[in-house]
Design an enzyme around this catalytic site. Sequence first.
Site, mmCIF file in Angstrom:
data_model
loop_
_atom_site.group_PDB
_atom_site.id
_atom_site.type_symbol
_atom_site.label_atom_id
_atom_site.label_comp_id
_atom_site.label_asym_id
_atom_site.label_seq_id
_atom_site.Cartn_x
_atom_site.Cartn_y
_atom_site.Cartn_z
ATOM 1 N N GLU A 16 7.726 2.949 25.328
ATOM 2 C CA GLU A 16 8.541 4.063 25.086
ATOM 3 C C GLU A 16 7.835 4.543 23.565
ATOM 4 O OE1 GLU A 16 12.693 4.021 23.839
ATOM 5 O OE2 GLU A 16 13.071 2.529 25.461
HETATM 6 C C1 BGP Z 1 15.097 3.868 21.880
HETATM 7 C C2 BGP Z 1 16.038 3.517 23.164
HETATM 8 C C3 BGP Z 1 15.972 4.701 24.267
HETATM 9 C C4 BGP Z 1 15.947 5.878 23.445
HETATM 10 C C5 BGP Z 1 14.960 5.931 22.435
HETATM 11 C C6 BGP Z 1 14.979 7.495 21.625
HETATM 12 O O1 BGP Z 1 15.783 3.090 21.111
HETATM 13 O O2 BGP Z 1 15.163 2.263 23.981
HETATM 14 O O3 BGP Z 1 17.080 4.242 25.142
HETATM 15 O O4 BGP Z 1 17.058 6.754 23.740
HETATM 16 O O5 BGP Z 1 15.233 5.183 21.467
HETATM 17 O O6 BGP Z 1 16.272 7.271 20.814
HETATM 18 P P1 BGP Z 1 17.264 8.506 20.835
HETATM 19 O O7 BGP Z 1 17.577 8.941 22.382
HETATM 20 O O8 BGP Z 1 18.322 8.355 19.889
HETATM 21 O O9 BGP Z 1 16.310 9.807 20.595
#
Ligand code: BGP
Length: 465
Positions: A362
């Site tokens: 990610e």
């Molecule tokens: C991480 C998670 C995701 C994702 C991302 C972005 O912590 O694993 O699921 O959503 O963050 O965060 P946000 O959606 O709050 O912007």
Amino acid sequence: MTQPFPADFLWGGAIAANQVEGAYLTDGKGLSTSDLQPRGIFGEIVERREGDHGIKDVAIDFYHRYPEDIALFAEMGFTCLRISIAWTRIFPQGDEAEPNEAGLAFYDRVFDEMAKYNITPLVTLSHYEMPYGLVKNHGGWGSRETIGCFTRYARTVFRRYGAKVKHWLTFNEINMSLHAPFTGVGLPEESSKSEIYQAIHHQLVASAAAVKALHEEIPDGKIGNMLLGGLLYPLSCHPDDVLETQRQNRDWLFFGDVQARGYYPAYMNRYFRENGIQIEITAEDRETLKETIDFISFSYYMTGCVTTDESQNQKARGNILNMVPNPHLASSDWGWQIDPVGLRILLNLLWDRYQKPLFIVENGLGAKDKIEADGSIRDDYRIQYLNDHLVQVGEAIEDGVEVMGYTCWGPIDLVSASKAELSKRYGFIYVDRDDNGEGTLERRRKKSFSWYQEVIRSNGGSLTR
Ligand code: BGP
């Protein structure tokens, strides 16, 4: 730039069931903890009643539109797609003896669709959700019984999909349970540190049990952990700040230490002792923990600073960790500090610490996008962010770090985890839906779509330093 990415580098994107699928009660799915958080992982926990609606109930309707979405990912040239399985589609309450066939069949269809385009699946077993039945009837991860339920679920999906899926991850951002216990381990937010660490211990044992099951069921498969890569810097070079930074970095590295080394690090035993934290660890648990992961995966969005100077301790906010702002860095619209070099530092740190292959599963920029009069979306800010981070991944590879791949977060707009917003967009693909759930759900390519397509086609050769 010279092109440091290996020929078999996996390029793609990452999504999670509860943030894209919708269809929250379809085909026998049970309620998950995520279904009780209509305002996101920090919002209140709401018991569902018939007729209640939340943004995630439909999300971006991936449950029905996955062929179109996977075709768009293929058009960008993805060689990998990270998804998660909703545990509640397979075991709706969590403790059933037999799985739900309709749920299993859904992911068969998704994997078959990916196979059409030679997209390698990378599958998270639990991404910020667990069956609510396990919370209500068993006490979530506070209970040892949950280890057995999870292992049954893991073995079921390994057996079912073993021929189609070789790359797996156990728990998404396993270290976040310290900050959001309901999301991470199904415990009330006001739980004590001992209760939370006991639940975390059960989850670490379950993660190791899943590693063992994977190696038995899919001998040519690989399984990793998943950490929120929350790298912290000292705000000053005062030794007290440096020491406190080391301590706080260990709060999250602890999880990787157990999962990659197979035992609790000594610093944690001291922390437990000095903070009156008592957890039960059996001899059998210690044996199970010795099953270590094959690779390390992590998310990376931002870094932050640590200070022991209370007057400077005003807080910056990420979605999970509170961090002191770094005066040298700019921030996103959501206050997340942007630090591409930090990704290189983190990759080197994890490689030096574990000597296991790394997978960035990610990374991305959440931003508000604007549709121009001609219908285009010119998201140059997103291109810049991703370009700069990927350049640093290349640098780390040149440093000698073994990196398996990169799946950026949210290649298609989806519901945000922290606040359940749709206006916080990460995608190369725009989805017509707003925070109130209004919109046609139509998909539209942004400018970054063809940019990423070219990055993948050139195996990183088109990135600009
Ligand atoms: C991480 C998670 C995701 C994702 C991302 C972005 O912590 O694993 O699921 O959503 O963050 O965060 P946000 O959606 O709050 O912007």
